[in-house]
Design a protein around this motif. Structure first.
Motif, short mmCIF file in Angstrom:
data_model
loop_
_atom_site.label_atom_id
_atom_site.label_comp_id
_atom_site.label_asym_id
_atom_site.label_seq_id
_atom_site.Cartn_x
_atom_site.Cartn_y
_atom_site.Cartn_z
N UNK A 1 0.84 -1.21 0.00
CA UNK A 1 0.00 0.00 0.00
C UNK A 1 0.87 1.25 0.00
N UNK A 2 1.99 1.21 0.71
CA UNK A 2 2.92 2.35 0.71
C UNK A 2 3.48 2.60 -0.69
N UNK A 3 3.50 1.56 -1.51
CA UNK A 3 4.02 1.68 -2.87
C UNK A 3 2.92 1.96 -3.88
N UNK A 4 1.71 2.23 -3.37
CA UNK A 4 0.60 2.56 -4.25
C UNK A 4 0.08 1.38 -5.04
N UNK A 5 0.29 0.18 -4.54
CA UNK A 5 -0.14 -1.01 -5.25
C UNK A 5 -1.32 -1.67 -4.54
N UNK A 6 -1.98 -2.58 -5.24
CA UNK A 6 -3.08 -3.33 -4.67
C UNK A 6 -3.20 -4.67 -5.35
N UNK A 7 -4.16 -5.47 -4.91
CA UNK A 7 -4.34 -6.82 -5.42
C UNK A 7 -5.45 -6.88 -6.46
N UNK A 8 -5.39 -7.92 -7.24
CA UNK A 8 -6.47 -8.28 -8.15
C UNK A 8 -7.12 -9.55 -7.65
N UNK B 1 -10.03 -12.30 -9.21
CA UNK B 1 -10.91 -12.65 -10.34
C UNK B 1 -10.83 -11.60 -11.44
N UNK B 2 -9.62 -11.03 -11.62
CA UNK B 2 -9.41 -10.05 -12.67
C UNK B 2 -9.83 -8.64 -12.32
N UNK B 3 -10.35 -8.43 -11.13
CA UNK B 3 -10.83 -7.11 -10.72
C UNK B 3 -9.94 -6.54 -9.62
N UNK B 4 -9.67 -5.23 -9.71
CA UNK B 4 -8.85 -4.57 -8.71
C UNK B 4 -9.61 -4.41 -7.41
N UNK B 5 -8.95 -4.73 -6.31
CA UNK B 5 -9.54 -4.50 -4.98
C UNK B 5 -9.21 -3.06 -4.58
N UNK B 6 -10.23 -2.30 -4.23
CA UNK B 6 -10.04 -0.85 -4.08
C UNK B 6 -9.87 -0.38 -2.65
N UNK B 7 -10.35 -1.14 -1.68
CA UNK B 7 -10.26 -0.68 -0.29
C UNK B 7 -9.21 -1.47 0.48
N UNK C 1 -6.72 -6.47 2.52
CA UNK C 1 -6.27 -7.22 3.70
C UNK C 1 -6.99 -8.55 3.80
N UNK C 2 -8.27 -8.57 3.47
CA UNK C 2 -9.02 -9.82 3.51
C UNK C 2 -8.46 -10.83 2.51
N UNK C 3 -8.12 -10.37 1.31
CA UNK C 3 -7.55 -11.27 0.30
C UNK C 3 -6.18 -11.75 0.74
N UNK C 4 -5.34 -10.86 1.26
CA UNK C 4 -4.02 -11.25 1.73
C UNK C 4 -4.12 -12.23 2.90
N UNK C 5 -5.08 -12.02 3.76
CA UNK C 5 -5.27 -12.94 4.89
C UNK C 5 -5.66 -14.33 4.40
#
Length: 514
Positions: free
Chosen positions: A470-477, A479-485, A490-494
């Protein structure tokens, strides 16, 4: 911009940060043993990689195998990257940016147990090929092995003209001030327009447009080096056999374990036809026609010595094997040129169960045979061969060798995990057990950092990973969709951390990585 030193090689775009298991001496010795050939195994040997790219494979193998490594890659940026990584973990590997001619002129090189070149032979000039052969002639030990991979006919026959179009357009049809990606895209668009105009060539080579669309979707670093070099010397298998003969090299086998399982590769008619060919080189070349081979991974030996049946059996029984993924996640099908085959549950179930026992720790084939006493030796060898071929299991080096390299693997892996704090370029770690690399994603490396810091719960590992990306301005995908919050990320990483804790940690421990 073209430079005199690059000899027509596409150097405007660096190569990928990929890992090649075929260069691992442990894996190559297993491939030889599988076909009944003797090989050298020492704790103080020397190994060489020609054209090491970004240096990922050579650093991993230098850490995970006893002995010393020498290598060259004439791209100075790639050699610099490889050396920086080697310096970070304290390697004694000698990594140069010499051309093959400069390397051959050196007087400070040892005799090597193995020489490897992956994805080099086809993409250099005929003069450089001769230099490679002369290098092997001078520096490969009697009994030593050479691994070589290359594009080949007949599989490349339909696509060779298309590849020529790419390179031709890049040389003469683009603005040299454009970026490499722009030049590649322009060449692909030109070729697409040509095919759309329905030349007779397209009618003679089916599925060309589908292949072109596939290339357009590939990593540009890979595309640049695969398709855009000036030199591209595609050969038949027998051409390479003849080219390597002056170095006293005999073809022994391929570095593709599944090649030994004929039903995956050949029809019944094909097997019958090949069975009638006595000459091994003619038979191997004819086999390429049946599978329509377009890329070969071959192992040559300087003075090939056949093992007796009892020696080969003893060698196989003494070889340890280890799973690289959870037993219940192994696919129940395997693909080959002849189609897809199902893994029989009554055969592979007990073998996977035996490999997973005792915390996935490595087991010799003799131990596996004792665990599944109802299975014949030949069936067990084939089952293990298929699992290794699928890259879900791996042969291991001796326990003595493993102990010799444990500390330096740990040092290298720490450096690789630290790099994951800033990028996802290298997603592999070194195993002292297999002597090679094991896929470990960036997030999994971040989880390992958390564990090293004493954090015991997956939720904590996820929090640390999220704080970094998050400090690097990145996020997860997902099912092909960007997670915005933050909550979604955190839920996906967990979820990933919990899966890592449940299935991956025990395997990484068995592989000596944790």
């Amino acid at each position: 911009m073209s430079n005199a030193w690059n000899e027509g090689y596409f150097t405007d775009e660096g190569y990928t940060y990929s890992y090649s298991r075929e260069i691992n001496p442990v894996f190559l010795r297993y491939c030889l043993l599988l076909r009944g050939f003797a090989s050298l195994e020492t704790t103080e040997g020397y190994h060489c990689e020609l054209g090491f790219g970004q240096g990922v494979s050579i650093n991993i193998h230098a850490a995970a195998n006893p002995g010393s490594w020498v290598g060259t890659d004439f791209h100075p940026g790639q050699a610099a990257h490889a050396n920086a990584l080697a310096t970070a973990w304290g390697s004694d590997a000698q990594l140069y940016d010499d051309s093959f001619e400069q390397l051959l002129a050196r007087h400070d090189l040892p005799q090597f147990d193995s020489i490897s070149l992956h994805g080099i032979w086809t993409w250099v000039s005929r003069d450089n090929q001769k230099l490679i052969v002369e290098f092997a002639r001078r520096h490969l030990k009697p009994g030593g092995l050479l691994y070589i991979s290359y594009n080949c006919f007949p599989g490349w026959s339909p696509l060779a003209p298309l590849r020529h179009l790419f390179s031709l357009h890049d040389r003469f049809g683009t603005n040299r001030s454009e970026s490499p990606d722009q030049r590649i895209d322009a060449a692909l668009q030109f070729s697409e327009a040509l095919l759309a105009a329905n030349p007779n060539y397209a009618a003679s080579a089916p599925n060309l447009n589908a292949k072109l669309q596939s290339i357009k979707g590939q990593d540009r670093q890979y595309v640049a080096h695969e398709y855009f070099n000036r030199d591209w010397n595609c050969m038949y298998f027998t051409d390479v056999v003849e080219a390597l003969a002056p170095a006293k090299l005999d073809f022994a086998t391929t570095a593709v374990p599944l090649d030994t399982v004929d039903p995956l590769n050949l029809s019944a008619e094909g097997m019958d036809f090949l069975e009638g060919i006595d000459h091994p080189i003619v038979r191997e070349q004819a086999r390429d026609y049946f599978v329509n081979q377009n890329f070969r991974r071959d192992v040559y030996v300087r003075g090939a010595n056949r093992l007796s049946a009892s020696e080969q059996r003893q060698g196989m029984f003494n070889t340890r094997f280890v799973l690289l993924q959870a037993a219940d996640s192994v696919s129940d099908t395997v693909k080959g040129p002849a189609g897809e085959a199902s893994l029989q549950a009554e055969v592979y179930g007990p073998v996977l169960e035996a490999l997973a026992a005792s915390g996935y720790m490595p087991k010799t084939l003799r131990q596996l045979s004792g665990a599944v006493p109802s299975m014949s030796y030949d069936d067990l060898v084939q089952a293990i061969t298929v699992l290794v071929g699928m890259n879900v299991a791996a042969p291991c080096q001796s326990e003595a060798a493993e102990k010799l390299v444990q500390a330096r693997c740990s040092t290298l892996n720490l450096q690789l995990c630290k790099r994951s704090l800033l990028s996802n370029k290298i997603q592999v770690l070194a195993s002292p057990v297999t002597g090679g690399g094991v896929p470990v994603s960036r997030f999994q490396q971040l989880f390992l950092i958390s564990i090293k810091q004493g954090k015991k719960h997956p939720a904590e590992w996820a929090q640390l990973a999220w704080s970094i990306i998050s400090d690097q301005g990145e996020g997860l995908l997902k099912d092909g969709n960007a997670l915005t919050t933050a909550e979604e990320n955190i839920a996906e990483l967990t979820e990933q951390a919990e899966a890592f804790a449940g299935k991956s940690l025990v395997i990484l421990k068995a592989l000596g990585i944790l």
